[in-house]
Design a protein around this motif. Structure first.
Motif, PDB file in Angstrom:
ATOM      1  N   VAL A  61      38.696  38.528  42.821  1.00  0.00           N
ATOM      2  CA  VAL A  61      38.534  37.266  42.107  1.00  0.00           C
ATOM      3  C   VAL A  61      39.485  37.291  40.913  1.00  0.00           C
ATOM      4  O   VAL A  61      39.573  38.285  40.204  1.00  0.00           O
ATOM      5  CB  VAL A  61      37.080  37.083  41.613  1.00  0.00           C
ATOM      6  CG1 VAL A  61      36.931  35.777  40.851  1.00  0.00           C
ATOM      7  CG2 VAL A  61      36.108  37.136  42.772  1.00  0.00           C
ATOM      8  N   LEU A  62      40.184  36.172  40.695  1.00  0.00           N
ATOM      9  CA  LEU A  62      41.173  36.108  39.630  1.00  0.00           C
ATOM     10  C   LEU A  62      40.861  35.021  38.613  1.00  0.00           C
ATOM     11  O   LEU A  62      40.423  33.932  38.968  1.00  0.00           O
ATOM     12  CB  LEU A  62      42.569  35.810  40.200  1.00  0.00           C
ATOM     13  CG  LEU A  62      43.130  36.771  41.227  1.00  0.00           C
ATOM     14  CD1 LEU A  62      44.476  36.252  41.716  1.00  0.00           C
ATOM     15  CD2 LEU A  62      43.261  38.165  40.670  1.00  0.00           C
ATOM     16  N   ALA A  63      41.135  35.328  37.356  1.00  0.00           N
ATOM     17  CA  ALA A  63      41.225  34.332  36.294  1.00  0.00           C
ATOM     18  C   ALA A  63      42.717  34.235  36.040  1.00  0.00           C
ATOM     19  O   ALA A  63      43.322  35.139  35.484  1.00  0.00           O
ATOM     20  CB  ALA A  63      40.484  34.789  35.052  1.00  0.00           C
ATOM     21  N   ARG A  64      43.340  33.178  36.500  1.00  0.00           N
ATOM     22  CA  ARG A  64      44.796  33.080  36.435  1.00  0.00           C
ATOM     23  C   ARG A  64      45.322  32.675  35.059  1.00  0.00           C
ATOM     24  O   ARG A  64      46.398  33.090  34.667  1.00  0.00           O
ATOM     25  CB  ARG A  64      45.297  32.124  37.497  1.00  0.00           C
ATOM     26  CG  ARG A  64      45.024  32.631  38.907  1.00  0.00           C
ATOM     27  CD  ARG A  64      45.690  31.751  39.936  1.00  0.00           C
ATOM     28  NE  ARG A  64      45.317  32.111  41.269  1.00  0.00           N
ATOM     29  CZ  ARG A  64      45.922  33.038  42.004  1.00  0.00           C
ATOM     30  NH1 ARG A  64      46.918  33.701  41.517  1.00  0.00           N
ATOM     31  NH2 ARG A  64      45.518  33.284  43.231  1.00  0.00           N
ATOM     32  N   ILE A  65      44.581  31.832  34.355  1.00  0.00           N
ATOM     33  CA  ILE A  65      45.015  31.419  33.018  1.00  0.00           C
ATOM     34  C   ILE A  65      43.825  31.419  32.078  1.00  0.00           C
ATOM     35  O   ILE A  65      42.673  31.351  32.508  1.00  0.00           O
ATOM     36  CB  ILE A  65      45.660  30.013  33.002  1.00  0.00           C
ATOM     37  CG1 ILE A  65      44.642  28.948  33.433  1.00  0.00           C
ATOM     38  CG2 ILE A  65      46.901  29.962  33.846  1.00  0.00           C
ATOM     39  CD1 ILE A  65      45.090  27.530  33.166  1.00  0.00           C
ATOM     40  N   ILE A  66      44.113  31.505  30.814  1.00  0.00           N
ATOM     41  CA  ILE A  66      43.108  31.249  29.788  1.00  0.00           C
ATOM     42  C   ILE A  66      43.604  30.001  29.075  1.00  0.00           C
ATOM     43  O   ILE A  66      44.694  30.014  28.495  1.00  0.00           O
ATOM     44  CB  ILE A  66      42.957  32.434  28.826  1.00  0.00           C
ATOM     45  CG1 ILE A  66      42.326  33.609  29.572  1.00  0.00           C
ATOM     46  CG2 ILE A  66      42.100  32.030  27.622  1.00  0.00           C
ATOM     47  CD1 ILE A  66      42.099  34.844  28.740  1.00  0.00           C
TER      48      ILE A  66
END
Length: 148
Positions: free
Chosen positions: A108-113
């Motif tokens: 699972v990725l958090a691509r941007i903040i």
């Protein structure tokens, strides 16, 4: 406590505890999108925000075995979940108002903040990420134990 070492009764007790936490998150959804919508935005330019997000994730997931932070070149944060739990983790996150990407059955990725994200929002988003990964892992283990 590693989730894979729990007895059926301990697993149910932990699931109930995590489910209560998750229900509290659902009462006030966050509405934060951490997927890439605009390729020009790219990753967060704030390394402090990235470190903060990663620290909260590490703290929430330490020693459970549900998931652990991992490295991904095109993301600000990545979680390696128990096999088969990534899509359920993303689904639970979306229900709580935070959007992440599942790239395969265990990542699972958090691509941007988002640039306008506040520290408390990042803490809460990381908490949603971690609680969702824990719930998905517990659901998977419960299903395995019930079939045995």
């Amino acid at each position: 406590m590693q989730y894979t070492d729990l007895t059926r009764k301990e697993l149910q007790r932990e699931y109930d505890r995590v489910a209560r936490k998750y229900t509290n998150l659902l009462r006030e959804p966050l509405a934060l999108d951490m997927t890439v919508q605009d390729p020009l935005l790219g990753q967060s330019s704030s390394q402090r925000a990235v470190r903060h997000f990663g620290t909260v994730l590490g703290k929430e997931l330490s020693d459970t075995g549900a998931a652990h932070p991992t490295v991904a070149g095109d993301a600000v944060a990545a979680l390696s979940t128990m096999p088969g739990c990534a899509h359920r983790t993303v689904e639970l996150c979306r229900q709580a108002g935070v959007c992440f990407d599942a790239v395969d059955h265990s990542t699972v990725l958090a691509r941007i903040i988002p640039v306008d994200a506040q520290s408390d929002q990042l803490t809460r988003a990381a908490g949603v990420f971690a609680i969702s990964a824990r719930m998905a892992a517990l659901e998977s283990l419960r299903g395995t134990l019930m079939r045995a």
